[in-house]
Design a protein around this motif. Structure first.
Motif, PDB file in Angstrom:
ATOM      1  N   GLU A 439       0.821  -1.207   0.000  1.00  0.00           N
ATOM      2  CA  GLU A 439       0.000   0.000   0.000  1.00  0.00           C
ATOM      3  C   GLU A 439       0.855   1.257   0.000  1.00  0.00           C
ATOM      4  OE1 GLU A 439      -3.251   2.242   2.916  1.00  0.00           O
ATOM      5  OE2 GLU A 439      -2.972   0.068   3.020  1.00  0.00           O
ATOM      6  N   ALA A 440       1.923   1.255   0.750  1.00  0.00           N
ATOM      7  CA  ALA A 440       2.824   2.400   0.832  1.00  0.00           C
ATOM      8  C   ALA A 440       4.178   1.904   1.309  1.00  0.00           C
ATOM      9  CB  ALA A 440       2.272   3.467   1.770  1.00  0.00           C
ATOM     10  N   GLY A 441       5.198   2.726   1.053  1.00  0.00           N
ATOM     11  CA  GLY A 441       6.534   2.362   1.511  1.00  0.00           C
ATOM     12  C   GLY A 441       7.183   1.361   0.568  1.00  0.00           C
ATOM     13  N   SER A 442       8.067   0.501   1.089  1.00  0.00           N
ATOM     14  CA  SER A 442       8.822  -0.451   0.279  1.00  0.00           C
ATOM     15  C   SER A 442       8.728  -1.842   0.891  1.00  0.00           C
ATOM     16  CB  SER A 442      10.293  -0.022   0.170  1.00  0.00           C
ATOM     17  OG  SER A 442      10.887   0.005   1.469  1.00  0.00           O
ATOM     18  N   ARG A 443       8.920  -2.796  -0.029  1.00  0.00           N
ATOM     19  CA  ARG A 443       8.936  -4.204   0.373  1.00  0.00           C
ATOM     20  C   ARG A 443       9.767  -4.961  -0.628  1.00  0.00           C
ATOM     21  NH1 ARG A 443       3.612  -8.170   0.768  1.00  0.00           N
ATOM     22  NH2 ARG A 443       4.761 -10.090   1.281  1.00  0.00           N
ATOM     23  N   GLY A 444      10.954  -5.434  -0.210  1.00  0.00           N
ATOM     24  CA  GLY A 444      11.847  -6.154  -1.101  1.00  0.00           C
ATOM     25  C   GLY A 444      12.254  -5.297  -2.270  1.00  0.00           C
ATOM     26  N   ARG A 445      11.956  -5.809  -3.471  1.00  0.00           N
ATOM     27  CA  ARG A 445      12.306  -5.089  -4.692  1.00  0.00           C
ATOM     28  C   ARG A 445      11.293  -4.006  -5.053  1.00  0.00           C
ATOM     29  NH1 ARG A 445      11.845  -7.720  -9.181  1.00  0.00           N
ATOM     30  NH2 ARG A 445      10.393  -9.308  -8.432  1.00  0.00           N
ATOM     31  N   PHE A 446      10.258  -3.870  -4.271  1.00  0.00           N
ATOM     32  CA  PHE A 446       9.142  -2.999  -4.649  1.00  0.00           C
ATOM     33  C   PHE A 446       9.055  -1.787  -3.725  1.00  0.00           C
ATOM     34  CE2 PHE A 446       8.152  -7.328  -5.854  1.00  0.00           C
ATOM     35  CZ  PHE A 446       7.833  -7.191  -7.189  1.00  0.00           C
ATOM     36  N   LEU A 447       8.631  -0.666  -4.322  1.00  0.00           N
ATOM     37  CA  LEU A 447       8.439   0.577  -3.581  1.00  0.00           C
ATOM     38  C   LEU A 447       7.261   1.323  -4.212  1.00  0.00           C
ATOM     39  CD1 LEU A 447      11.014   3.078  -2.246  1.00  0.00           C
ATOM     40  CD2 LEU A 447       9.249   3.929  -3.768  1.00  0.00           C
ATOM     41  N   VAL A 448       6.358   1.892  -3.377  1.00  0.00           N
ATOM     42  CA  VAL A 448       5.157   2.585  -3.844  1.00  0.00           C
ATOM     43  C   VAL A 448       5.274   4.073  -3.521  1.00  0.00           C
ATOM     44  CG1 VAL A 448       2.676   2.873  -3.540  1.00  0.00           C
ATOM     45  CG2 VAL A 448       3.654   0.584  -3.694  1.00  0.00           C
ATOM     46  N   GLU A 449       4.987   4.895  -4.512  1.00  0.00           N
ATOM     47  CA  GLU A 449       4.901   6.341  -4.330  1.00  0.00           C
ATOM     48  C   GLU A 449       3.562   6.829  -4.905  1.00  0.00           C
ATOM     49  OE1 GLU A 449       9.146   8.479  -4.317  1.00  0.00           O
ATOM     50  OE2 GLU A 449       8.557   7.701  -6.264  1.00  0.00           O
ATOM     51  N   THR A 450       3.023   7.875  -4.296  1.00  0.00           N
ATOM     52  CA  THR A 450       1.730   8.429  -4.726  1.00  0.00           C
ATOM     53  C   THR A 450       1.892   9.932  -4.958  1.00  0.00           C
ATOM     54  OG1 THR A 450       0.529   6.771  -3.457  1.00  0.00           O
ATOM     55  CG2 THR A 450      -0.706   8.692  -4.173  1.00  0.00           C
ATOM     56  N   PHE A 451       1.364  10.388  -6.076  1.00  0.00           N
ATOM     57  CA  PHE A 451       1.437  11.799  -6.445  1.00  0.00           C
ATOM     58  C   PHE A 451       0.038  12.310  -6.790  1.00  0.00           C
ATOM     59  CE2 PHE A 451       5.238   9.588  -7.886  1.00  0.00           C
ATOM     60  CZ  PHE A 451       6.251  10.297  -7.258  1.00  0.00           C
ATOM     61  N   ALA A 452      -0.140  13.625  -6.673  1.00  0.00           N
ATOM     62  CA  ALA A 452      -1.378  14.252  -7.128  1.00  0.00           C
ATOM     63  C   ALA A 452      -1.353  14.367  -8.643  1.00  0.00           C
ATOM     64  CB  ALA A 452      -1.552  15.634  -6.505  1.00  0.00           C
ATOM     65  N   ALA A 453      -2.434  13.968  -9.292  1.00  0.00           N
ATOM     66  CA  ALA A 453      -2.510  14.049 -10.747  1.00  0.00           C
ATOM     67  C   ALA A 453      -2.612  15.503 -11.182  1.00  0.00           C
ATOM     68  CB  ALA A 453      -3.714  13.268 -11.246  1.00  0.00           C
ATOM     69  N   PRO A 454      -2.038  15.846 -12.331  1.00  0.00           N
ATOM     70  CA  PRO A 454      -2.181  17.223 -12.828  1.00  0.00           C
ATOM     71  C   PRO A 454      -3.649  17.596 -12.978  1.00  0.00           C
ATOM     72  CG  PRO A 454      -0.532  16.022 -14.094  1.00  0.00           C
ATOM     73  CD  PRO A 454      -1.192  15.022 -13.195  1.00  0.00           C
ATOM     74  N   GLU A 455      -3.974  18.873 -12.733  1.00  0.00           N
ATOM     75  CA  GLU A 455      -5.353  19.362 -12.798  1.00  0.00           C
ATOM     76  C   GLU A 455      -5.924  19.122 -14.188  1.00  0.00           C
ATOM     77  OE1 GLU A 455      -8.874  21.095 -11.468  1.00  0.00           O
ATOM     78  OE2 GLU A 455      -7.069  20.489 -10.353  1.00  0.00           O
ATOM     79  N   GLY A 456      -7.112  18.541 -14.221  1.00  0.00           N
ATOM     80  CA  GLY A 456      -7.797  18.317 -15.481  1.00  0.00           C
ATOM     81  C   GLY A 456      -7.397  17.053 -16.189  1.00  0.00           C
ATOM     82  N   LEU A 457      -6.444  16.261 -15.690  1.00  0.00           N
ATOM     83  CA  LEU A 457      -6.040  15.030 -16.340  1.00  0.00           C
ATOM     84  C   LEU A 457      -7.196  14.049 -16.315  1.00  0.00           C
ATOM     85  CD1 LEU A 457      -3.770  13.450 -17.692  1.00  0.00           C
ATOM     86  CD2 LEU A 457      -3.106  12.597 -15.447  1.00  0.00           C
TER      87      LEU A 457
END
Length: 703
Positions: A439-457
């Motif tokens: 869901e968030a953070g990292s685990r082994g080879r995997f890492l999750v990041e979340t960003f705000a989508a550009p307005e109107g996308l």
């Protein structure tokens, strides 16, 4: 008894003497009304009578003579023989008013009493303050008309204007002594206006003695505050145009000052009866007023302009958020003159959804989410108009969409990403695959990041971009799907994202090497052909190779070398050490790269100097055999330093002539990997998408 008998004898004698007729009245006096100073006439006629006739006044005998001595104004007229005995009084005075009788004394006849009434006409009345009476307009006032004298009967006092009787009067008498009156007064109550200035009023005293009456006229002299007329030219005006106000006033006494105001606030600098000003929207609700003053008072008049102006937004529609299936509404208000036409549309659309200030949407769904526009069309003036937007957010389960991810190399870094739209905001965004989830953070080879989508996308308002970074991809990463899911209080949504694979490109490198070799060979063939065309033969010349950086014109020969023989049979003399012509790979990489590191460029800068002997020239050695791609290309000049050049490219002059090609050949080496992903907080969400991976080699040459 003897007296009664005597009377009977007298009557009998008289009857016999008249042949049977007795005395009688042919005409008797009647009541008479006469004006003071005129003549009174009381008739009296007797038949069958020859005796004495006399008149009495209130029982007092006036006498039997025709001229009535002692009564100078009285006399009797008519033919006595015919029995005519009329009483005349001239001129009649008040003392003549009495009861009169005509009597036949010898016949014992008496007429009926006749009442003489003497009338006294009224004197012309007097108006207090006349003949010109000063009044103040608007102030209640009264006018008094008085009749004096011994008028009989008491006169009636009337007020008239232009021959029309006026109402609002009172009448009273003033008693002098019991039974008599001294004067009669009539009071007129009125509230004059400025229109009464100069009017003529008449007080009339009339009675039975003078039915036509006697008049006394007065003139009203009014003092009144100004009567104001305010006009505007033009009355209907476009916003921003000039308008002129004209304040006209009549007043008595004359006007002493003007004061202009707009909406109750004074207009600075305005003093006279004329005001010029530029109209704006405020003139609709803030009238212009003109106040005019004089010694009596002041008056104020105001007027509002009809100002035409384009629509102005008064109430902006507000963003609304509702759950799916519920109703939504927007409201906006525009102000304009004339009233603007309002339309509702979706942003970017042309279909009119409503023509009223309020837009209502029933049972909205996710497809209804977006921006709605309330637009006001310009009025007749063509000015103004505009639009106001409001966003409708429909609360629904999340909508998850897979975003394009760049293919990755095996055992290299990779990323997959998804776009999440949800209102309300998702409680969590989870990545899951075969052996786990994150869901968030990292685990082994995997890492999750979340960003705000550009307005109107995506056209659905704000959203989230979730990125799953993979460090050191494996074979299984390319064959399975990565599930991106999100949930909120209304439900859950998800999608699968697949990672594309990128293979190495040896074929491209080989093709680039072959192309470089063919290009070099064509250059050599072209040079030889040119030399053969210009020179049929040439002699040996000394060729010197000089490394760039030598700026003087001296020879590059060693200090121990000497020139022997003629210039035609002398072989080339060059230093035995040619190590300075060979650049190792490190030095080649350190050559200035105009692409700032984006391409890896290897370059060799070569400068050749020819000998002084005529016919000297420059030649290029053949290229080395074809090698593996990515290997630097070097030209080995050592085996060819003692060769006689096949042709002269440049004619020798004094000193050495340097070739005009200071830089020669470059080659492009493609990087073998992109390195580890940049996971700093400022990393843009579309790092790889912004710079597409080149799919072919590039040859960069600087001349």
């Amino acid at each position: 008894m003897r007296m009664l008998v005597g009377a009977l004898l007298v009557l009998l004698f008289c009857f016999r003497g008249r042949a049977g007729l007795s005395p009688h009245f042919l005409k008797q006096p009647e009541d008479l009304v006469v004006l003071l100073g005129e003549e009174a006439w009381l008739p009296c006629a007797l038949g069958a009578y020859r005796g004495l006739v006399q008149w009495t006044k209130d029982g007092l005998a006036l006498g039997g003579e025709r001229d009535l001595p002692g009564w100078s104004r009285y006399w009797i007229s008519g033919n006595a023989a015919s029995g005519q005995h009329d009483l005349h009084i001239r001129p009649v005075e008040l003392e003549d008013e009495a009861s009169y009788e005509c009597q036949a004394t010898q016949a014992g006849l008496r007429s009926r009493p006749a009442q003489l009434l003497v009338l006294v006409p009224p004197e012309p009345p007097q108006v207090l303050g006349g003949p010109s009476v000063s009044l103040v307009a608007g102030v209640p006032s009264n006018l008094t008309c008085r009749s004096r004298g011994d008028a009989r009967p008491n006169p009636e006092l009337l007020w008239l204007r232009d021959g029309v009787r006026l109402d609002g009067t009172t009448f009273h008498q003033i008693l002098l002594k019991e039974g008599t009156t001294g004067s009669v007064e009539s009071t007129l109550f009125l509230t004059p206006s400025s229109h009464d200035d100069g009017a003529t009023l008449v007080c009339r005293a009339r009675s039975q003695a003078l039915p036509t009456g006697r008049d006394t006229a007065i003139t009203l002299n009014l003092q009144y505050p100004p009567v104001v007329t305010l006009s505007a030219e033009p009355q209907t005006v476009q916003e921003g145009e000039k308008v002129t106000f004209l304040c006209q006033a009549t007043a008595q006494p004359p006007v002493t000052g003007y004061r202009w105001a707009k909406g109750g606030s004074p207009v600075l600098g305005a003093r006279g009866p004329r005001l010029e000003i530029v109209a704006d929207v405020s003139f609709l609700t803030e009238p212009v007023s003109c106040e005019v003053s004089n010694a009596v008072g002041s008056a104020n008049r105001s007027t509002a302009l009809d100002v035409l102006f384009g629509p102005i937004l008064q109430t902006k529609p507000e963003a609304t958020s509702v759950d799916m299936g519920e109703d939504a509404s927007f409201s906006c208000a525009w102000h304009g003159n004339p009233l603007p036409r309002i339309t509702w549309t979706r942003l970017g659309g042309t279909q009119v959804l409503s023509s009223r200030p309020t837009l209502r949407l029933s049972s909205v769904g996710p497809e209804d989410a977006g921006d709605y526009v309330c637009r006001a069309e310009p009025g007749r003036s063509g000015l103004g108009g505009g639009a106001a937007e409001a966003r409708l957010t429909v609360n629904a389960p999340p909508v998850v969409t897979a975003l394009h991810s760049a293919p990755a190399f095996l055992r290299g870094p990779a990323r997959v990403q998804c776009l999440v739209f949800a209102s309300p905001a998702p409680e969590a965004v989870v990545w899951s695959w075969d052996e786990g989830f994150l869901e968030a953070g990292s685990r082994g080879r995997f890492l999750v990041e979340t960003f705000a989508a550009p307005e109107g996308l995506g056209g659905q308002g704000p959203g989230l971009i979730s990125v799953l970074h993979i460090s050191g991809t494996q074979e299984s990463d390319f064959s399975r799907g990565f599930n991106c899911s999100a949930r909120n209080r209304l439900g859950e949504g998800g999608t699968q994202v697949y990672l594309g694979r990128r293979d190495s490109l040896p074929t491209v490198r080989i093709v680039a090497g072959v192309a470089a070799a063919v290009t070099t060979l064509l250059m050599i063939i072209t040079g030889v052909a040119l030399c053969s065309w210009r020179h049929a033969s040439f002699s040996k010349q000394k060729n010197m190779v000089r490394i760039p950086g030598s700026s003087d014109g001296s020879s590059s020969r060693g200090p121990g070398e000497e020139e022997t023989g003629s210039s035609e049979d002398r072989g080339p003399i060059v230093p035995s050490d040619h190590s300075d012509l060979v650049l190792d790979e490190k030095e080649a990489l350190e050559t200035k790269d105009p692409t700032n590191g984006y391409y890896k460029v290897r370059g060799v800068s070569v400068s050749l100097s020819l000998g002084e002997a005529p016919g000297g020239g420059l030649f290029l050695p053949p290229p080395p055999p074809l090698r593996l791609p990515g290997t630097p290309t070097f030209y080995d000049f050592n085996p060819h330093l003692d060769m006689v050049p096949p042709c002269k490219l440049y004619r020798a002059r004094a000193g050495y002539l340097t070739t005009p090609h200071p830089r020669a050949f470059t080659s492009y080496i493609k990087p073998t990997s992109f390195g580890a992903p940049d996971l700093t907080s400022g990393t843009p969400p579309f790092h790889y998408a912004a710079f597409p991976i080149p799919t072919h080699q590039r040859l960069q040459t600087h001349v």
